[in-house]
Write a protein that holds these residues in place. Structure first.
Motif, PDB file in Angstrom:
ATOM      1  N   ARG A 810     -52.438 -75.958 -18.316  1.00 43.73           N
ATOM      2  CA  ARG A 810     -52.183 -74.783 -17.498  1.00 43.73           C
ATOM      3  C   ARG A 810     -53.422 -73.915 -17.384  1.00 43.73           C
ATOM      4  O   ARG A 810     -53.762 -73.429 -16.314  1.00 43.73           O
ATOM      5  CB  ARG A 810     -51.023 -73.967 -18.119  1.00 43.73           C
ATOM      6  N   VAL A 813     -55.913 -75.494 -15.112  1.00 40.72           N
ATOM      7  CA  VAL A 813     -55.518 -75.364 -13.710  1.00 40.72           C
ATOM      8  C   VAL A 813     -55.902 -73.994 -13.183  1.00 40.72           C
ATOM      9  O   VAL A 813     -56.413 -73.847 -12.074  1.00 40.72           O
ATOM     10  CB  VAL A 813     -54.006 -75.622 -13.545  1.00 40.72           C
ATOM     11  N   GLU A 814     -55.622 -72.975 -14.003  1.00 40.26           N
ATOM     12  CA  GLU A 814     -55.967 -71.612 -13.572  1.00 40.26           C
ATOM     13  C   GLU A 814     -57.475 -71.484 -13.372  1.00 40.26           C
ATOM     14  O   GLU A 814     -57.937 -70.844 -12.436  1.00 40.26           O
ATOM     15  CB  GLU A 814     -55.473 -70.612 -14.610  1.00 40.26           C
ATOM     16  N   TYR A 816     -59.592 -73.902 -12.649  1.00 38.27           N
ATOM     17  CA  TYR A 816     -60.023 -74.646 -11.453  1.00 38.27           C
ATOM     18  C   TYR A 816     -59.606 -73.907 -10.177  1.00 38.27           C
ATOM     19  O   TYR A 816     -60.328 -73.917  -9.180  1.00 38.27           O
ATOM     20  CB  TYR A 816     -59.409 -76.058 -11.455  1.00 38.27           C
ATOM     21  N   GLN A 817     -58.471 -73.239 -10.229  1.00 33.98           N
ATOM     22  CA  GLN A 817     -58.024 -72.480  -9.054  1.00 33.98           C
ATOM     23  C   GLN A 817     -58.973 -71.310  -8.781  1.00 33.98           C
ATOM     24  O   GLN A 817     -59.298 -71.022  -7.625  1.00 33.98           O
ATOM     25  CB  GLN A 817     -56.592 -71.963  -9.267  1.00 33.98           C
ATOM     26  N   GLU A 818     -59.393 -70.594  -9.833  1.00 38.35           N
ATOM     27  CA  GLU A 818     -60.330 -69.463  -9.686  1.00 38.35           C
ATOM     28  C   GLU A 818     -61.645 -69.962  -9.132  1.00 38.35           C
ATOM     29  O   GLU A 818     -62.234 -69.335  -8.244  1.00 38.35           O
ATOM     30  CB  GLU A 818     -60.526 -68.783 -11.047  1.00 38.35           C
ATOM     31  N   THR A 820     -62.221 -72.665  -7.388  1.00 44.37           N
ATOM     32  CA  THR A 820     -62.037 -73.102  -6.002  1.00 44.37           C
ATOM     33  C   THR A 820     -61.990 -71.906  -5.053  1.00 44.37           C
ATOM     34  O   THR A 820     -62.555 -71.949  -3.954  1.00 44.37           O
ATOM     35  CB  THR A 820     -60.721 -73.894  -5.884  1.00 44.37           C
ATOM     36  N   LYS A 821     -61.332 -70.842  -5.528  1.00 44.16           N
ATOM     37  CA  LYS A 821     -61.234 -69.636  -4.698  1.00 44.16           C
ATOM     38  C   LYS A 821     -62.611 -69.052  -4.445  1.00 44.16           C
ATOM     39  O   LYS A 821     -62.945 -68.658  -3.323  1.00 44.16           O
ATOM     40  CB  LYS A 821     -60.328 -68.629  -5.391  1.00 44.16           C
ATOM     41  N   ARG A 824     -64.583 -71.234  -1.946  1.00 43.46           N
ATOM     42  CA  ARG A 824     -64.131 -71.058  -0.563  1.00 43.46           C
ATOM     43  C   ARG A 824     -64.659 -69.756   0.021  1.00 43.46           C
ATOM     44  O   ARG A 824     -65.026 -69.698   1.196  1.00 43.46           O
ATOM     45  CB  ARG A 824     -62.601 -71.078  -0.509  1.00 43.46           C
TER      46      ARG A 824
END
Length: 932
Positions: A810, A813-814, A816-818, A820-821, A824
């Motif tokens: 978890r 994932v958090e 990798y999400q940060e 990726t954000k 972008r």
């Protein structure tokens, strides 16, 4: 006087008058080259052809032709005659030589041969005398040697080429003044001899000596026309009381044929005589066959003036100018005449003397034998039949003498048949049967042993051996077999007939290795049965050549595998033989076959133990415990004996299986991929004979780990099963961790309480993370004897472990999400907003940045000169970018390698994680439609 039988072996061919073209009275004649030559008192010479018809003629001398001779080598005619006298002091007697192949014209109506030489016979040095004899010898052409005998005992000789007048003249003088009545030349080796006959003596001149040497052979002689020469160059002289033969050393045999001899001649081995018989007053012409002591022909004739031989006939010329031709009958006619009179001995002598072919002689002897057989003179008949061997079918004779009373004659015939090497197998059988029926051991010995040291036997060897064996003459059969090199027969007699095994072994040992091997293959079964130890010793010498270093001739030696068939029904002996061989020879070309055979022997549970254990020769007792052998030999009750035998059998089986296990290990060393035996065969043997230890070893060496634990499972050996998995399931040591999963499945299906074992198994499954907890639960749930407490602690630990992993995932994932954000956002900023480059120094050279300069979106700036030709990518960021791109290409390439993918899935503890990783890295993407 010899009383000789008279026969009509000749017949009158024709007779009649001499043609009128022959003029004058006949003085002399000669034959040769297919014509008869006649000389007349008018000086003419006439030629008669084969039909006794006038052929040609010419005038040779003006007055008379006294002597003439037609030469054989060259077509010359030599004549002696009277011609016209040149002067009263000079004689007209001349010698002329005519070449009959050359013709000179005489006028227009006739022709005559060319006279190539004329010689006056009488000169001052050679006084005139009456010529009584004349003879010409053809030496090496064109040399002639002419001898002219005179009535004063002189012989005038002329030698040389008369045509070229290159001649030498000399004269010879015989002791006394008697006339020379006969002459004869003889070649004795290289020496030329001249016989000279007078009425009082027989003389011999050696013409090689200078002057020619005279030797008187006899002091009796002969008259004119009673001297001739035989075909063996013997001088023949006819006198009223007898006919005498002379050799160079004197008088030879004589034949007492009474009567005054008028003419003497020789024709094809026959003596020809014209005799005046004083008793009857007739003149008789006789043809004598002196060799056979018979008169071949006899006829009363009128006064004969000349006798000669031509065209294969005897020609008698009479004083009235008539002629009689006598010819010899053919051999068949003569033999028929003799057979009708039962004169078989004469017939035999006749065909032998006339050198008839052997078949004709044998036919006469057969007829004589038949004649004697009909008279029941069996002994003499057999002597004749023996002489027909080689020409007459033996069965013809054998059939006549098969009667038991004639067995002695038959034996004699068969012996001669064998001596000449013409006997068949049947003849040998018959002869040996004759010996055995007669019980004539001496003759049998002579027949069998007479060829000692000479060479090959002159009879069919195998037939002789069979007959001698059948008649119990074993020693004779063995002698023949040994001499002929028939080793198989020799051993067959020793083993099957005499049971002499020791001598058979000695004989085999004395043979050449190759021959010994062949005989062992044939008769080894009998030898192994009765003399196993000694037979194995011989085989060891054949296969190993003990005393010679190993490997020197190993490839040339026979293999033990070749002799395996010898040990049928004797497996312990075979095992002993192969063990001894394996101890000596370590690198045999047939090592794999030997090991296979030994494994079969070691692992078989039943080797017909009782019969082997009671072997009289004691070889196989060595493999039996001595105490058991002693127990078997005691007179105990049967139950105790059977029990002891079973115990010994079990002990033997255990010992052999232990040897088998040792061989399995020894023949598969660690440095070899494949063993020195057939693995499949070894597995089958172990399974057939329930040999667990061997089977486990083979499965383990073959890395068939699942089969290994299957063996433990079949035996319900839980402790051994877990120990095996500990040894073979450790992946760090090359083992197979999936064995623990199989083990867990086994305990889940066993249907009994195995809590302790399951807990131990779960420890290793948990340690190596072999199975997911859900699988463990599903597997163990099948065993009703297990409670939840068995896996309670395991499940708790796994849940705790899974919770930690979930939490870590978890947070990842958090994160990798940060990331990726942020990425972008940066990309959007690059697309919509301008970038301000504030660097004042070149990133490459660190000097102050001046124009022209190049700025990259990664915020690195460079002098254009520092970049060189590469203006499209940042030198600082390019390596990292290329590394990422290379990694991507590698992953894309690996995505096409399915074998690698499945290998990683299979080798991973968690195959799902490998698949997820491939998806995460974009290696596995959604499959596009092939039509799009």
């Amino acid at each position: 006087m010899y009383q000789l039988r008279k026969f009509d072996f000749f017949e009158e061919k024709y007779g009649g008058k001499i043609p009128e073209d022959v003029t004058g009275d006949i003085q002399c004649c000669s034959s040769g080259r297919g014509k008869v030559v006649i000389g007349s008192n008018d000086g003419s010479v006439s030629f008669l052809d084969r039909g006794v018809k006038f052929d040609s003629g010419f005038q040779a001398h003006s007055s008379s032709v006294l002597f003439l001779q037609h030469l054989k080598q060259r077509n010359f005619l030599v004549t002696v005659g009277e011609d016209e006298q040149i002067s009263p002091q000079q004689s007209g007697m001349c010698l002329k030589v005519f070449d009959l192949d050359k013709v000179q014209e005489e006028g227009t109506s006739s022709s005559a041969p060319e006279c190539i030489g004329i010689l006056r016979i009488f000169t001052n040095q050679f006084p005139e005398a009456k010529i009584t004899s004349f003879l010409v010898l053809e030496e090496v052409p064109p040399i002639l040697l002419i001898a002219i005998g005179l009535d004063n005992g002189c012989i005038y000789c002329v030698k040389g080429d008369i045509a070229r007048e290159r001649i030498t003249r000399f004269k010879l003088q015989v002791d006394g003044r008697s006339a020379i009545t006969g002459l004869g030349f003889r070649m004795d080796g290289q020496a030329l001899l001249l016989f000279a006959v007078t009425p009082e003596s027989v003389n011999l001149f050696s013409m090689q000596a200078q002057p020619p040497k005279l030797q008187t052979l006899d002091h009796i002689g002969g008259s004119v026309n009673t001297v001739t020469m035989s075909d063996r160059s013997e001088l023949i002289v006819g006198r009223p009381e007898a006919v005498y033969f002379y050799e160079v050393d004197g008088r030879g045999p004589c034949w007492a044929f009474e009567g005054e001899k008028k003419f003497m001649g020789w024709f094809r081995g026959y003596l020809l005589c014209v005799i005046d018989d004083s008793k009857t007053g007739n003149t008789v012409f006789n043809v004598y066959d002196l060799r056979n002591r018979l008169i071949a022909y006899s006829i009363v004739v009128d006064k004969v003036s000349n006798m000669l031989c031509e065209w294969g006939n005897i020609i008698l010329i009479k004083a009235d100018k008539s002629l009689l031709c006598i010819t010899e009958k053919d051999m068949e006619s003569k033999l028929d005449m003799l057979f009708k009179k039962n004169l078989y001995t004469v017939a035999i002598n006749l065909v032998q003397s006339q050198h008839a072919d052997a078949a004709a002689t044998a036919n006469v002897m057969r007829k004589y034998g038949d004649h004697l057989y009909g008279k029941q003179d069996f002994d003499e008949a057999m002597l004749q039949y023996i002489n027909t061997i080689g020409y007459l079918e033996p069965s013809f004779v054998i059939q006549k003498f098969l009667d038991a009373q004639r067995i002695y004659n038959l034996t004699n015939y068969l012996e001669k048949l064998h001596e000449k090497g013409l006997a068949s197998k049947d003849h040998t059988t018959l002869l040996l049967n004759c010996y055995t029926k007669l019980k004539d051991v001496e003759k049998l010995n002579t027949f069998i042993r007479k060829e000692d040291g000479i060479g090959e036997l002159k009879f069919d060897v195998e037939t002789a051996i069979r007959v001698c064996r059948a008649a119990n003459y074993h020693e004779h059969a063995m002698y023949v077999a040994k001499k002929a090199g028939k080793h198989e027969w020799y051993l067959k007699i020793l083993l099957e007939d005499l049971g002499n095994y020791d001598e058979a072994l000695q004989y085999v040992s004395s043979l050449e290795p190759s021959q010994a091997g062949v005989t062992i293959e044939q008769y080894g079964k009998i030898l192994i049965e009765h003399k196993p130890k000694e037979t194995i010793d011989i085989l060891m010498r054949l296969c190993t050549e003990q005393g010679i270093p190993n490997g020197v001739f190993l490839s040339m030696l026979p293999s033990p595998v070749d002799f395996i068939t010898v040990f049928v029904q004797h497996p312990h002996s075979l095992m002993h033989f192969l063990e001894r061989y394996a101890e000596i020879v370590q690198d045999s070309p047939a090592q794999a076959e030997i090991n296979n055979t030994l494994l079969e022997l070691y692992l078989s549970r039943d080797l017909d133990f009782p019969s082997i254990s009671l072997s009289e020769n004691g070889l196989d007792k060595d493999v039996i415990d001595h105490s058991v052998a002693a127990a078997v030999s005691k007179a105990d009750p049967e139950k105790k004996t059977n029990a002891d035998s079973k115990d010994a059998m079990e002990k033997d089986c255990t010992e052999r299986q232990q040897k088998g296990l040792e061989l399995l290990k020894m023949a598969w060393p660690s440095d070899l991929e494949q063993p020195l035996y057939d693995v499949d065969l070894a597995v089958i043997l172990c399974e057939m004979n329930s040999f667990k230890d061997g089977l486990l070893y083979l499965y383990e060496k073959m890395k068939f780990y699942k089969e290994v634990i299957a063996c433990y499972m079949q035996n319900h050996d839980h402790e051994g099963l877990i120990a095996c998995c500990k040894r073979l399931g450790d992946s760090s040591k090359g083992g197979d961790p999936s064995l623990w999963a199989d083990l867990l499945k086994y305990f889940g299906e066993i249907g009994e309480d195995c809590t302790k074992e399951v807990k131990e198994v779960l420890t290793y499954i948990e340690r190596d993370d072999i199975l997911p907890p859900i699988i463990v639960l599903q597997t163990l749930a099948k065993n009703p004897c297990l409670t939840l407490s068995v896996i309670k602690d395991y499940i708790a630990r796994k849940l705790e472990q899974e919770s930690k992993i979930i939490e870590e995932d978890r947070r990842a994932v958090e994160k990798y999400q940060e990331t990726t954000k942020n990425m972008r956002k940066e990309i959007e900023d690059l697309r919509t907003n301008a970038r301000i480059f504030q660097l004042s120094k070149c990133t490459a050279c660190t000097f102050t940045l001046d124009i022209p300069a190049v700025h990259f979106m990664c915020m690195h700036s460079f002098h254009q000169r520092c970049l060189g030709d590469n203006e499209k990518e940042c030198p600082e960021c390019a390596p990292e970018y290329r590394s990422v791109m290379e990694m991507k290409r590698s992953l894309e390439q690996n995505s096409k390698d399915q074998d690698l993918f499945f290998q990683q899935v299979k080798g991973s503890k968690d195959g799902f994680s490998v698949i997820a990783e491939y998806f995460g890295k974009g290696i596995i993407s959604k499959t596009r439609d092939a039509t799009s």
